[in-house]
Design a protein around this motif. Structure first.
Motif, PDB file in Angstrom:
ATOM      1  N   ASP A  80       0.784  -1.309  -0.244  1.00 40.73           N
ATOM      2  CA  ASP A  80      -0.630  -0.193   0.099  1.00 40.73           C
ATOM      3  C   ASP A  80       0.919   1.137  -0.105  1.00 40.73           C
ATOM      4  OD1 ASP A  80      -2.280   1.451   0.611  1.00 40.73           O
ATOM      5  OD2 ASP A  80      -2.882   1.426   2.050  1.00 40.73           O
ATOM      6  N   VAL A  81       0.628   1.681  -0.338  1.00 41.63           N
ATOM      7  CA  VAL A  81       1.280   3.462  -1.146  1.00 41.63           C
ATOM      8  C   VAL A  81       1.718   3.884  -1.085  1.00 41.63           C
ATOM      9  CG1 VAL A  81       3.501   4.519  -2.946  1.00 41.63           C
ATOM     10  CG2 VAL A  81       3.349   1.945  -3.711  1.00 41.63           C
ATOM     11  N   PHE A  82       2.183   5.164   0.312  1.00 42.05           N
ATOM     12  CA  PHE A  82       1.520   6.652   0.692  1.00 42.05           C
ATOM     13  C   PHE A  82       2.927   7.586   0.347  1.00 42.05           C
ATOM     14  CE2 PHE A  82      -1.430   4.683   3.512  1.00 42.05           C
ATOM     15  CZ  PHE A  82      -2.621   5.250   3.422  1.00 42.05           C
ATOM     16  N   ARG A  83       3.289   7.447  -0.314  1.00 42.37           N
ATOM     17  CA  ARG A  83       4.309   8.200  -1.213  1.00 42.37           C
ATOM     18  C   ARG A  83       4.074   8.891  -2.716  1.00 42.37           C
ATOM     19  NH1 ARG A  83       9.482   5.958  -0.327  1.00 42.37           N
ATOM     20  NH2 ARG A  83       9.862   8.403  -0.717  1.00 42.37           N
ATOM     21  N   ALA A  84       4.252   9.930  -3.327  1.00 41.06           N
ATOM     22  CA  ALA A  84       4.213  10.802  -4.712  1.00 41.06           C
ATOM     23  C   ALA A  84       4.589   9.557  -5.835  1.00 41.06           C
ATOM     24  CB  ALA A  84       5.495  11.752  -4.247  1.00 41.06           C
ATOM     25  N   PRO A  85       3.992  10.272  -6.494  1.00 40.00           N
ATOM     26  CA  PRO A  85       4.226   9.548  -7.713  1.00 40.00           C
ATOM     27  C   PRO A  85       5.042   9.443  -8.741  1.00 40.00           C
ATOM     28  CG  PRO A  85       1.784  10.425  -7.525  1.00 40.00           C
ATOM     29  CD  PRO A  85       2.392  11.272  -6.623  1.00 40.00           C
ATOM     30  N   GLU A  86       6.205  10.467  -8.568  1.00 43.39           N
ATOM     31  CA  GLU A  86       7.354  10.591  -8.900  1.00 43.39           C
ATOM     32  C   GLU A  86       8.082   9.603  -8.189  1.00 43.39           C
ATOM     33  OE1 GLU A  86       7.663  14.795  -6.029  1.00 43.39           O
ATOM     34  OE2 GLU A  86       6.105  12.888  -7.552  1.00 43.39           O
ATOM     35  N   ASN A  87       7.897   8.817  -7.291  1.00 41.87           N
ATOM     36  CA  ASN A  87       8.854   7.897  -6.696  1.00 41.87           C
ATOM     37  C   ASN A  87       8.445   6.128  -7.061  1.00 41.87           C
ATOM     38  OD1 ASN A  87       9.989   9.273  -4.523  1.00 41.87           O
ATOM     39  ND2 ASN A  87       8.063  10.020  -3.837  1.00 41.87           N
ATOM     40  N   LEU A  88       7.126   6.411  -7.693  1.00 41.60           N
ATOM     41  CA  LEU A  88       6.474   4.992  -8.434  1.00 41.60           C
ATOM     42  C   LEU A  88       7.431   3.749  -9.131  1.00 41.60           C
ATOM     43  CD1 LEU A  88       3.204   5.793  -9.055  1.00 41.60           C
ATOM     44  CD2 LEU A  88       3.663   4.528  -6.841  1.00 41.60           C
ATOM     45  N   PRO A  89       8.324   4.637 -10.153  1.00 44.92           N
ATOM     46  CA  PRO A  89       8.827   3.626 -10.634  1.00 44.92           C
ATOM     47  C   PRO A  89      10.278   2.820 -10.445  1.00 44.92           C
ATOM     48  CG  PRO A  89       9.554   5.412 -11.924  1.00 44.92           C
ATOM     49  CD  PRO A  89       8.683   6.046 -10.473  1.00 44.92           C
ATOM     50  N   GLY A  90      11.111   3.272  -8.699  1.00 42.23           N
ATOM     51  CA  GLY A  90      11.910   2.553  -7.680  1.00 42.23           C
ATOM     52  C   GLY A  90      10.664   2.185  -7.302  1.00 42.23           C
ATOM     53  N   ILE A  91       9.783   2.754  -6.948  1.00 39.82           N
ATOM     54  CA  ILE A  91       9.005   1.436  -5.999  1.00 39.82           C
ATOM     55  C   ILE A  91       8.876   0.442  -6.454  1.00 39.82           C
ATOM     56  CG2 ILE A  91       6.724   1.591  -5.082  1.00 39.82           C
ATOM     57  CD1 ILE A  91       7.372   4.058  -4.201  1.00 39.82           C
ATOM     58  N   LEU A  92       8.481   0.372  -7.535  1.00 41.62           N
ATOM     59  CA  LEU A  92       7.482  -0.988  -8.455  1.00 41.62           C
ATOM     60  C   LEU A  92       9.076  -1.788  -8.524  1.00 41.62           C
ATOM     61  CD1 LEU A  92       5.890  -2.721  -9.653  1.00 41.62           C
ATOM     62  CD2 LEU A  92       6.915  -1.171 -12.148  1.00 41.62           C
ATOM     63  N   GLU A  93      10.013  -1.481  -8.998  1.00 44.26           N
ATOM     64  CA  GLU A  93      11.622  -1.873  -9.366  1.00 44.26           C
ATOM     65  C   GLU A  93      11.879  -2.478  -7.962  1.00 44.26           C
ATOM     66  OE1 GLU A  93      15.982  -0.800  -9.424  1.00 44.26           O
ATOM     67  OE2 GLU A  93      14.994   0.182 -10.464  1.00 44.26           O
ATOM     68  N   GLU A  94      11.698  -1.708  -7.024  1.00 39.94           N
ATOM     69  CA  GLU A  94      11.895  -2.398  -5.240  1.00 39.94           C
ATOM     70  C   GLU A  94      10.676  -3.750  -5.216  1.00 39.94           C
ATOM     71  OE1 GLU A  94      12.378  -1.370  -0.310  1.00 39.94           O
ATOM     72  OE2 GLU A  94      11.193   0.272  -2.111  1.00 39.94           O
ATOM     73  N   VAL A  95       9.528  -3.748  -5.747  1.00 36.08           N
ATOM     74  CA  VAL A  95       8.887  -4.436  -4.796  1.00 36.08           C
ATOM     75  C   VAL A  95       9.305  -5.583  -6.070  1.00 36.08           C
ATOM     76  CG1 VAL A  95       6.313  -5.208  -5.798  1.00 36.08           C
ATOM     77  CG2 VAL A  95       6.796  -3.405  -5.096  1.00 36.08           C
ATOM     78  N   LEU A  96       9.272  -5.850  -7.782  1.00 34.87           N
ATOM     79  CA  LEU A  96       9.302  -6.571  -8.371  1.00 34.87           C
ATOM     80  C   LEU A  96      11.287  -7.068  -8.329  1.00 34.87           C
ATOM     81  CD1 LEU A  96       8.344  -5.286 -11.700  1.00 34.87           C
ATOM     82  CD2 LEU A  96       7.379  -6.463 -10.507  1.00 34.87           C
ATOM     83  N   ALA A  97      11.386  -6.623  -7.199  1.00 39.12           N
ATOM     84  CA  ALA A  97      13.013  -7.682  -6.654  1.00 39.12           C
ATOM     85  C   ALA A  97      13.036  -7.906  -5.369  1.00 39.12           C
ATOM     86  CB  ALA A  97      14.065  -6.595  -6.499  1.00 39.12           C
ATOM     87  N   LEU A  98      11.704  -8.551  -5.467  1.00 40.17           N
ATOM     88  CA  LEU A  98      11.444  -9.403  -4.227  1.00 40.17           C
ATOM     89  C   LEU A  98      11.130 -10.463  -4.088  1.00 40.17           C
ATOM     90  CD1 LEU A  98       8.774  -7.096  -1.851  1.00 40.17           C
ATOM     91  CD2 LEU A  98      10.767  -7.049  -0.909  1.00 40.17           C
ATOM     92  N   PRO A  99      12.080 -11.375  -3.116  1.00 43.76           N
ATOM     93  CA  PRO A  99      11.706 -12.887  -3.596  1.00 43.76           C
ATOM     94  C   PRO A  99      10.890 -13.802  -3.603  1.00 43.76           C
ATOM     95  CG  PRO A  99      12.762 -12.492  -1.457  1.00 43.76           C
ATOM     96  CD  PRO A  99      12.886 -11.310  -1.881  1.00 43.76           C
ATOM     97  N   HIS A 100       9.005 -13.486  -2.678  1.00 48.73           N
ATOM     98  CA  HIS A 100       8.309 -13.408  -3.044  1.00 48.73           C
ATOM     99  C   HIS A 100       7.847 -11.889  -4.034  1.00 48.73           C
ATOM    100  CE1 HIS A 100      10.189 -16.693  -0.896  1.00 48.73           C
ATOM    101  NE2 HIS A 100       9.213 -17.212  -0.380  1.00 48.73           N
ATOM    102  N   ARG A 101       6.902 -11.584  -4.582  1.00 48.54           N
ATOM    103  CA  ARG A 101       6.830 -10.748  -4.802  1.00 48.54           C
ATOM    104  C   ARG A 101       5.125 -10.541  -4.432  1.00 48.54           C
ATOM    105  NH1 ARG A 101       7.450 -10.921 -11.416  1.00 48.54           N
ATOM    106  NH2 ARG A 101       9.308 -10.205 -11.863  1.00 48.54           N
ATOM    107  N   PRO A 102       4.742  -9.223  -3.868  1.00 50.97           N
ATOM    108  CA  PRO A 102       3.225  -9.436  -3.357  1.00 50.97           C
ATOM    109  C   PRO A 102       2.093  -9.932  -4.789  1.00 50.97           C
ATOM    110  CG  PRO A 102       4.700  -7.621  -2.910  1.00 50.97           C
ATOM    111  CD  PRO A 102       5.727  -8.788  -3.827  1.00 50.97           C
TER     112      PRO A 102
END
Length: 143
Positions: A80-102
């Motif tokens: 659940d993302v409470f960050r500004a939209p300009e942070n989303l590319p890095g957030i998605l990168e972090e999400v996709l790098a997780l060993p167990h993806r949400p």
């Protein structure tokens, strides 16, 4: 998917099936929306992991804060993302790098990026944008 409108069944399915939620941008200030939402979700029985580098390692009102998504000790079903939209590319990168993806990337009110949504969906995640689970839950599951 049309992110201008979500079917109730789509949102209901998400909120019924996720058990663990990482709240990215979680505040320790009880006057902030992210604090209210994470405590609302915890009160419903979800296992909530607040993510805030400035609060990492602290236990505040019963919730242990983590610095990054990768620091969370358990797999999470939803971010659940409470960050500004300009942070989303890095957030998605972090999400996709997780060993167990949400399974779900949920972006709070005012947070929307259609290109990021498409990338997340192409990676197999369900996406909700510009919505708040604290608002949606009572509408979908009235008492």
């Amino acid at each position: 998917m049309n992110h201008d409108h979500y079917d109730d069944a789509y949102l209901r399915d998400i909120l019924q099936n996720v058990k663990t939620i990482a709240v990215l941008g979680a505040s320790a200030n009880n006057a902030r929306p992210s604090y209210e939402v994470m405590h609302f979700l915890a009160g419903l029985g979800y296992h909530v992991f607040p993510i805030n580098p400035g609060q990492a390692g602290k236990v505040i009102d019963g919730l242990t804060y983590y610095g990054t998504l990768a620091d969370v000790p358990d797999p999470v079903d939803m971010v659940d993302v409470f960050r500004a939209p300009e942070n989303l590319p890095g957030i998605l990168e972090e999400v996709l790098a997780l060993p167990h993806r949400p399974r779900v990337l949920w972006m709070q009110l005012g947070v929307r990026d259609d290109a990021i949504a498409t990338q997340a969906e192409n990676a197999g995640l369900k996406v909700v944008m510009d919505r708040c689970p604290k608002i949606e839950y009572p509408l979908l599951f009235p008492k």
